[in-house]
Design a protein around this motif. Structure first.
Motif, PDB file in Angstrom:
ATOM      1  N   ASP A  87       0.910  -1.250  -0.158  1.00  0.00           N
ATOM      2  CA  ASP A  87      -0.038  -0.064  -0.118  1.00  0.00           C
ATOM      3  C   ASP A  87       0.950   1.201   0.016  1.00  0.00           C
ATOM      4  O   ASP A  87       1.457   1.751   0.933  1.00  0.00           O
ATOM      5  CB  ASP A  87      -0.916   0.149   1.127  1.00  0.00           C
ATOM      6  CG  ASP A  87      -1.961   1.085   1.437  1.00  0.00           C
ATOM      7  OD1 ASP A  87      -1.990   1.891   0.418  1.00  0.00           O
ATOM      8  OD2 ASP A  87      -2.601   1.369   2.171  1.00  0.00           O
ATOM      9  N   LEU A  88       1.184   1.944  -1.151  1.00  0.00           N
ATOM     10  CA  LEU A  88       1.906   2.897  -1.154  1.00  0.00           C
ATOM     11  C   LEU A  88       1.450   4.321  -0.820  1.00  0.00           C
ATOM     12  O   LEU A  88       2.323   5.300  -0.511  1.00  0.00           O
ATOM     13  CB  LEU A  88       2.409   2.972  -2.820  1.00  0.00           C
ATOM     14  CG  LEU A  88       3.279   1.762  -3.318  1.00  0.00           C
ATOM     15  CD1 LEU A  88       3.654   2.008  -4.719  1.00  0.00           C
ATOM     16  CD2 LEU A  88       4.255   1.231  -2.411  1.00  0.00           C
ATOM     17  N   ASP A  89       0.037   4.503  -1.034  1.00  0.00           N
ATOM     18  CA  ASP A  89      -0.599   5.662  -0.677  1.00  0.00           C
ATOM     19  C   ASP A  89      -1.326   5.830   0.391  1.00  0.00           C
ATOM     20  O   ASP A  89      -2.051   6.763   0.916  1.00  0.00           O
ATOM     21  CB  ASP A  89      -1.380   6.090  -1.751  1.00  0.00           C
ATOM     22  CG  ASP A  89      -2.278   5.511  -2.364  1.00  0.00           C
ATOM     23  OD1 ASP A  89      -2.533   4.170  -1.736  1.00  0.00           O
ATOM     24  OD2 ASP A  89      -3.047   5.432  -3.350  1.00  0.00           O
ATOM     25  N   GLY A  90      -1.547   4.669   1.522  1.00  0.00           N
ATOM     26  CA  GLY A  90      -2.092   4.654   2.649  1.00  0.00           C
ATOM     27  C   GLY A  90      -3.634   4.542   2.555  1.00  0.00           C
ATOM     28  O   GLY A  90      -4.482   4.648   3.242  1.00  0.00           O
ATOM     29  N   LYS A 179       4.239  11.266  -1.300  1.00  0.00           N
ATOM     30  CA  LYS A 179       4.043  12.421  -0.332  1.00  0.00           C
ATOM     31  C   LYS A 179       3.318  13.708  -1.121  1.00  0.00           C
ATOM     32  O   LYS A 179       3.972  13.824  -2.284  1.00  0.00           O
ATOM     33  CB  LYS A 179       5.142  12.870   0.339  1.00  0.00           C
ATOM     34  CG  LYS A 179       5.129  13.951   1.307  1.00  0.00           C
ATOM     35  CD  LYS A 179       6.651  14.027   1.704  1.00  0.00           C
ATOM     36  CE  LYS A 179       6.408  15.055   3.005  1.00  0.00           C
ATOM     37  NZ  LYS A 179       7.599  15.507   3.667  1.00  0.00           N
ATOM     38  N   ASP A 180       2.338  14.138  -0.665  1.00  0.00           N
ATOM     39  CA  ASP A 180       1.696  15.301  -1.359  1.00  0.00           C
ATOM     40  C   ASP A 180       1.468  15.135  -2.801  1.00  0.00           C
ATOM     41  O   ASP A 180       1.724  16.000  -3.836  1.00  0.00           O
ATOM     42  CB  ASP A 180       2.741  16.512  -1.467  1.00  0.00           C
ATOM     43  CG  ASP A 180       3.278  17.231   0.080  1.00  0.00           C
ATOM     44  OD1 ASP A 180       2.282  17.072   0.762  1.00  0.00           O
ATOM     45  OD2 ASP A 180       4.409  17.525   0.191  1.00  0.00           O
ATOM     46  N   ASP A 181       0.682  13.777  -2.862  1.00  0.00           N
ATOM     47  CA  ASP A 181       0.182  13.536  -4.094  1.00  0.00           C
ATOM     48  C   ASP A 181       1.286  13.212  -5.354  1.00  0.00           C
ATOM     49  O   ASP A 181       0.774  13.226  -6.539  1.00  0.00           O
ATOM     50  CB  ASP A 181      -0.949  14.627  -4.686  1.00  0.00           C
ATOM     51  CG  ASP A 181      -2.039  14.639  -3.755  1.00  0.00           C
ATOM     52  OD1 ASP A 181      -2.312  13.544  -3.178  1.00  0.00           O
ATOM     53  OD2 ASP A 181      -2.748  15.815  -3.527  1.00  0.00           O
ATOM     54  N   ARG A 182       2.432  12.834  -4.747  1.00  0.00           N
ATOM     55  CA  ARG A 182       3.445  12.363  -6.002  1.00  0.00           C
ATOM     56  C   ARG A 182       4.456  11.538  -5.166  1.00  0.00           C
ATOM     57  O   ARG A 182       4.516  11.570  -3.784  1.00  0.00           O
ATOM     58  CB  ARG A 182       3.955  13.549  -6.502  1.00  0.00           C
ATOM     59  CG  ARG A 182       4.854  14.456  -5.563  1.00  0.00           C
ATOM     60  CD  ARG A 182       5.207  15.694  -6.453  1.00  0.00           C
ATOM     61  NE  ARG A 182       5.659  16.758  -5.628  1.00  0.00           N
ATOM     62  CZ  ARG A 182       6.973  17.345  -5.566  1.00  0.00           C
ATOM     63  NH1 ARG A 182       7.754  16.905  -6.432  1.00  0.00           N
ATOM     64  NH2 ARG A 182       7.351  18.133  -4.514  1.00  0.00           N
ATOM     65  N   PHE A 183       5.279  11.024  -6.100  1.00  0.00           N
ATOM     66  CA  PHE A 183       6.347  10.104  -5.585  1.00  0.00           C
ATOM     67  C   PHE A 183       7.648  10.876  -5.320  1.00  0.00           C
ATOM     68  O   PHE A 183       8.222  11.625  -6.338  1.00  0.00           O
ATOM     69  CB  PHE A 183       6.638   8.869  -6.295  1.00  0.00           C
ATOM     70  CG  PHE A 183       5.712   7.717  -6.072  1.00  0.00           C
ATOM     71  CD1 PHE A 183       5.737   6.957  -5.181  1.00  0.00           C
ATOM     72  CD2 PHE A 183       4.579   7.911  -7.254  1.00  0.00           C
ATOM     73  CE1 PHE A 183       4.639   5.771  -5.040  1.00  0.00           C
ATOM     74  CE2 PHE A 183       3.662   6.763  -7.077  1.00  0.00           C
ATOM     75  CZ  PHE A 183       3.751   5.722  -5.864  1.00  0.00           C
TER      76      PHE A 183
END
Length: 194
Positions: A87-90, A179-183
């Motif tokens: 799960d990369l974006d939680g 983080k902040d809608d980007r990698f």
């Protein structure tokens, strides 16, 4: 001598047998009470205040089968060389990270590292991010996803454009975190010559 109004009773004088009888009766009551137990309590315990656990991952990670990779491979196929999921974006749904290259008959084809996701209700996964582009001329040797969703890749590269593609001469690693809608990419300390 004065007489008492109550006649002397035999049981008012304590003797050792009285103490033995009392101890035996008390032991019997204690033993019997340990056999008879009340029903367990059914009241719910109030939970302690604190951080809520992360949402449980309830769906399977997207498969790499049949994905339309953003690679120009001509007449050869794209090959998935390495993959990892987490799960990369939680959001509680796992994503898949894949290192993919063209099935070239000679040389060392460069890898692309892509993130796949499947939207709720969608039938097929789709590529939503490119972490490493094939034009970077990197060959991924290890790929993993940590419990906190950080993507880690070890790779081989080239110190200059003059180095032939058969013989990478730099070994390095990188990490990406959502983080902040980007990698956001970070690089561990120092690259190493091979």
């Amino acid at each position: 001598m004065q007489q008492s109004a109550v006649p002397e009773l035999a049981h008012t004088h304590t003797r050792p047998i009285h103490w033995v009888a009392t101890a035996t009766a008390l032991a019997g009551v204690v033993a019997f009470s340990s056999v008879l137990q009340p029903d367990p309590a059914t009241a719910a315990q109030a939970s302690a205040p604190g951080p809520k656990p992360a949402p449980a991952t309830t769906s399977a990670a997207p498969s790499t089968e049949g994905v339309d990779w953003p690679l120009e491979c001509g007449p050869v196929k794209a090959l998935v060389m390495r993959q990892a999921s987490g799960d990369l974006d939680g959001d509680g749904r796992p994503e898949t990270v894949a290192a993919v290259h063209c099935d070239a008959p000679m040389g060392t084809p460069p890898d692309g590292v892509y993130v796949l996701t499947r939207a709720a209700g969608a039938s097929a996964p789709r590529v939503v991010a490119t972490l490493v582009a094939p034009k970077d001329r990197l060959t991924v040797t290890a790929l993993s996803v940590a419990a906190d969703g950080t993507v880690h890749a070890d790779y081989l590269g080239y110190s200059s454009a003059d180095v032939p593609s058969c013989c990478p001469d730099v070994k390095d690693a990188a990490r990406w975190q959502w983080k902040d809608d980007r990698f956001i990419r970070s690089t561990p300390a120092g690259s190493h010559d091979v």
